[in-house]
Design an enzyme around this catalytic site. Structure first.
Site, PDB file in Angstrom:
ATOM      1  N   GLY A  14       0.972  -1.088   0.073  1.00 42.23           N
ATOM      2  CA  GLY A  14      -0.065  -0.084   0.066  1.00 42.23           C
ATOM      3  C   GLY A  14       0.790   1.363  -0.068  1.00 42.23           C
ATOM      4  CB  VAL A  16       0.678   3.997   4.736  1.00 39.34           C
ATOM      5  CG1 VAL A  16       1.488   4.026   5.980  1.00 39.34           C
ATOM      6  CG2 VAL A  16      -0.159   5.213   4.435  1.00 39.34           C
ATOM      7  NE  ARG A  41      -6.415  -7.893  -2.529  1.00 34.12           N
ATOM      8  CZ  ARG A  41      -7.024  -7.698  -1.355  1.00 34.12           C
ATOM      9  NH1 ARG A  41      -7.984  -8.817  -1.353  1.00 34.12           N
ATOM     10  NH2 ARG A  41      -6.790  -7.208  -0.548  1.00 34.12           N
ATOM     11  NE  ARG A 101      -5.437   5.953  14.820  1.00 28.26           N
ATOM     12  CZ  ARG A 101      -5.933   6.376  13.516  1.00 28.26           C
ATOM     13  NH1 ARG A 101      -7.009   6.905  13.251  1.00 28.26           N
ATOM     14  NH2 ARG A 101      -5.115   6.344  12.419  1.00 28.26           N
ATOM     15  CB  CYS A 130      -2.594  11.477   8.576  1.00 31.76           C
ATOM     16  SG  CYS A 130      -4.311  11.396   8.117  1.00 31.76           S
ATOM     17  CB  SER A 160      -1.890  10.158  -0.473  1.00 30.67           C
ATOM     18  OG  SER A 160      -1.615  11.403   0.290  1.00 30.67           O
ATOM     19  N   GLY A 161      -4.394  10.082   1.908  1.00 25.99           N
ATOM     20  CA  GLY A 161      -5.226   9.751   3.130  1.00 25.99           C
ATOM     21  C   GLY A 161      -5.980   8.527   2.772  1.00 25.99           C
ATOM     22  CG  HIS A 243      -3.544  15.411   5.465  1.00 22.65           C
ATOM     23  ND1 HIS A 243      -3.783  15.326   4.174  1.00 22.65           N
ATOM     24  CD2 HIS A 243      -3.901  14.501   6.387  1.00 22.65           C
ATOM     25  CE1 HIS A 243      -4.421  13.954   4.522  1.00 22.65           C
ATOM     26  NE2 HIS A 243      -4.091  13.594   5.675  1.00 22.65           N
ATOM     27  CG  ASN A 316      -1.219  12.787   3.633  1.00 24.74           C
ATOM     28  OD1 ASN A 316      -0.353  13.372   2.813  1.00 24.74           O
ATOM     29  ND2 ASN A 316      -1.697  11.869   3.207  1.00 24.74           N
TER      30      ASN A 316
HETATM   31  P1  A2P Z   1      -2.938  -5.861  -1.004  1.00 20.35           P
HETATM   32  O1  A2P Z   1      -2.085  -4.919  -2.009  1.00 20.35           O
HETATM   33  O2  A2P Z   1      -2.587  -7.300  -1.026  1.00 20.35           O
HETATM   34  O3  A2P Z   1      -4.446  -5.637  -1.228  1.00 20.35           O
HETATM   35  P2  A2P Z   1      -3.604   1.122   0.878  1.00 20.35           P
HETATM   36  O4  A2P Z   1      -3.828   1.840   2.001  1.00 20.35           O
HETATM   37  O5  A2P Z   1      -2.420   1.948  -0.162  1.00 20.35           O
HETATM   38  O6  A2P Z   1      -5.029   0.848   0.111  1.00 20.35           O
HETATM   39  O7  A2P Z   1      -2.775  -0.340   1.028  1.00 20.35           O
HETATM   40  C1  A2P Z   1      -3.614  -1.301   1.906  1.00 20.35           C
HETATM   41  C2  A2P Z   1      -2.597  -2.310   2.352  1.00 20.35           C
HETATM   42  O8  A2P Z   1      -3.057  -3.265   3.229  1.00 20.35           O
HETATM   43  C3  A2P Z   1      -2.249  -3.139   1.033  1.00 20.35           C
HETATM   44  O9  A2P Z   1      -0.783  -3.436   1.288  1.00 20.35           O
HETATM   45  C4  A2P Z   1      -3.137  -4.426   0.977  1.00 20.35           C
HETATM   46  O10 A2P Z   1      -2.518  -5.422   0.381  1.00 20.35           O
HETATM   47  C5  A2P Z   1      -2.947  -4.591   2.531  1.00 20.35           C
HETATM   48  N1  A2P Z   1      -4.201  -5.749   3.067  1.00 20.35           N
HETATM   49  C6  A2P Z   1      -5.516  -5.484   2.694  1.00 20.35           C
HETATM   50  N2  A2P Z   1      -6.368  -6.581   3.196  1.00 20.35           N
HETATM   51  C7  A2P Z   1      -5.173  -7.314   3.655  1.00 20.35           C
HETATM   52  C8  A2P Z   1      -5.231  -8.523   4.514  1.00 20.35           C
HETATM   53  N3  A2P Z   1      -6.414  -9.104   4.591  1.00 20.35           N
HETATM   54  N4  A2P Z   1      -4.069  -9.125   4.811  1.00 20.35           N
HETATM   55  C9  A2P Z   1      -2.924  -8.431   4.570  1.00 20.35           C
HETATM   56  N5  A2P Z   1      -3.041  -7.231   4.198  1.00 20.35           N
HETATM   57  C10 A2P Z   1      -4.139  -6.886   3.582  1.00 20.35           C
END
Ligand code: A2P
Length: 348
Positions: A14, A16, A41, A101, A130, A160-161, A243, A316
């Site tokens: 992701g 962050v 995925r 939190r 943030c 991006s938040g 932000h 942020n």
């Molecule tokens: P993935 O890329 O495999 O979906 P963002 O905040 O930019 O949307 O990123 C969310 C992050 O959280 C991504 O790395 C996403 O992975 C991860 N994520 C979402 N669901 C899960 C899960 N069930 N287990 C582990 N990581 C997860």
């Protein structure tokens, strides 16, 4: 603690999570090994870590064996489900979601503001919202000097938040609009390109949004001062990163704008940019990629006896998320707190 220090980033694919890996690398966090986790995925995908790449593994309940510190940025549901397993395995969690939190078992920490709160951790530490982080980095020294009675804040928050999908949506909408194509709206409730949306996260019963109430409740918890009154309006603006916040404070003691500038120029993590004559004030574009919280437009509120207005800007994704989480990790190390004393606190 043993010399070996294994660190995991959960949500490593992701916006962050990638910044967390970059921050760990840039700040030379003393990890002997760094592991990257995301959902099924992404298993097998690569993410950059300095000059190298890490192979992403699927996060499971068993992922935490042998890991000392896990920094999560994978949303509230993932954190709620997996953080207790981490703590149970003796792995300290720093979580960027809202899941823990307001939980009394979890410290909510901004290292420049309340690092002492880490001393009581039970295995899960929460990274604040943030918008709260940057506001409190700037306000804590003023609170110490003059005691803040009331805060009125309006935020102008970057896309991006909302994660990588927020960044992608603004970019695609701008491109589609310039090419006279239909736009798609998924990450935000309305078109965000060339627009301002006064709603972040869901509406609550009191007609404030959840984002606004996070700023209210988290401020009280971090300041450990329920007498501080906070009211917030949070808006999404078509800015990719950083932000901006318009903040008004009412203080118990009189604080001149000049004194506030002096206090803030000596405060940790703060940089004052405030020269109206030279047309200098903090800008989102300039703050992006920086560690500091920038403060400017400091002026006395002439409508009340003891009040100040200011403009606070920070990246942020960096100080509002990844950097703050890594700084918590550094503070845990400094205080020799990367250990879980009671592994069952979150399993009960
Ligand atoms: P993935 O890329 O495999 O979906 P963002 O905040 O930019 O949307 O990123 C969310 C992050 O959280 C991504 O790395 C996403 O992975 C991860 N994520 C979402 N669901 C899960 C899960 N069930 N287990 C582990 N990581 C997860």
């Amino acid at each position: 603690m043993s010399k070996k220090l294994t660190v995991a980033v959960v949500g490593a694919t992701g916006a962050v999570g990638r910044e967390m890996l970059k921050t760990l690398h840039d700040r030379k966090f003393p990890a002997t090994e760094v592991r990257a986790f995301a959902s099924a995925r992404s298993a097998g995908n690569k993410v950059p870590f300095g000059e190298d790449e890490l192979t992403v593994a699927e996060l499971t309940e068993k992922s935490f064996e042998g890991i000392d510190l896990a920094i999560f940025s994978a949303g509230g549901a993932t954190s709620t489900k997996f953080s207790p397993f981490a703590a149970h395995a003796g792995c300290v969690v720093v979580d960027n979601s809202a899941a823990w939190r307001m939980d009394d078992r979890c410290p909510l920490v901004v290292p420049e503001v309340n690092p002492h709160a880490l001393g009581k951790h039970n295995g899960i530490i929460a990274n604040p919202n943030c918008s709260t982080i940057q506001m409190l980095v700037a306000l804590k020294p003023l609170h110490d000097a003059a005691r803040i009675k009331r805060i009125v804040v309006t935020t102008f928050q970057a896309v991006s938040g909302a994660g990588q999908k927020g960044v992608n949506e603004l970019e695609k909408q701008v491109r589609d609009l310039f090419n006279a194509r239909e736009i798609e709206t998924k990450a935000f409730p309305y078109q965000i390109a060339f627009n301002v949306i006064p709603r972040i996260d869901v509406f609550m019963e009191n007609d404030y949004t959840k984002e606004e109430m996070k700023m209210v409740n988290e401020t009280v918890k971090i300041f450990e001062d329920p007498s501080v009154r906070v009211t917030a309006t949070c808006a999404r603006v078509p800015v990719f990163y950083s932000h901006s916040e318009s903040v008004n404070i009412e203080t118990e003691k009189k604080l001149s704008a000049k004194d506030a500038r002096v206090i803030l120029s000596q405060a940790p993590g703060v940089k004052v940019i405030d020269n109206p004559r030279a047309d200098l004030y903090p800008l989102a574009l300039d703050a992006t990629g920086c560690d500091e919280t920038f403060v400017g437009r400091i002026r006395e509120d002439e409508s009340i006896e003891n009040g100040l207005n200011m403009w606070i800007v920070a990246d942020n994704v960096r100080k509002g998320a990844a950097l703050n989480a890594v700084q918590i990790g550094e503070e845990l190390l400094r205080r020799d707190l990367i250990r879980v004393t009671d592994k069952n606190v979150f399993m009960k």
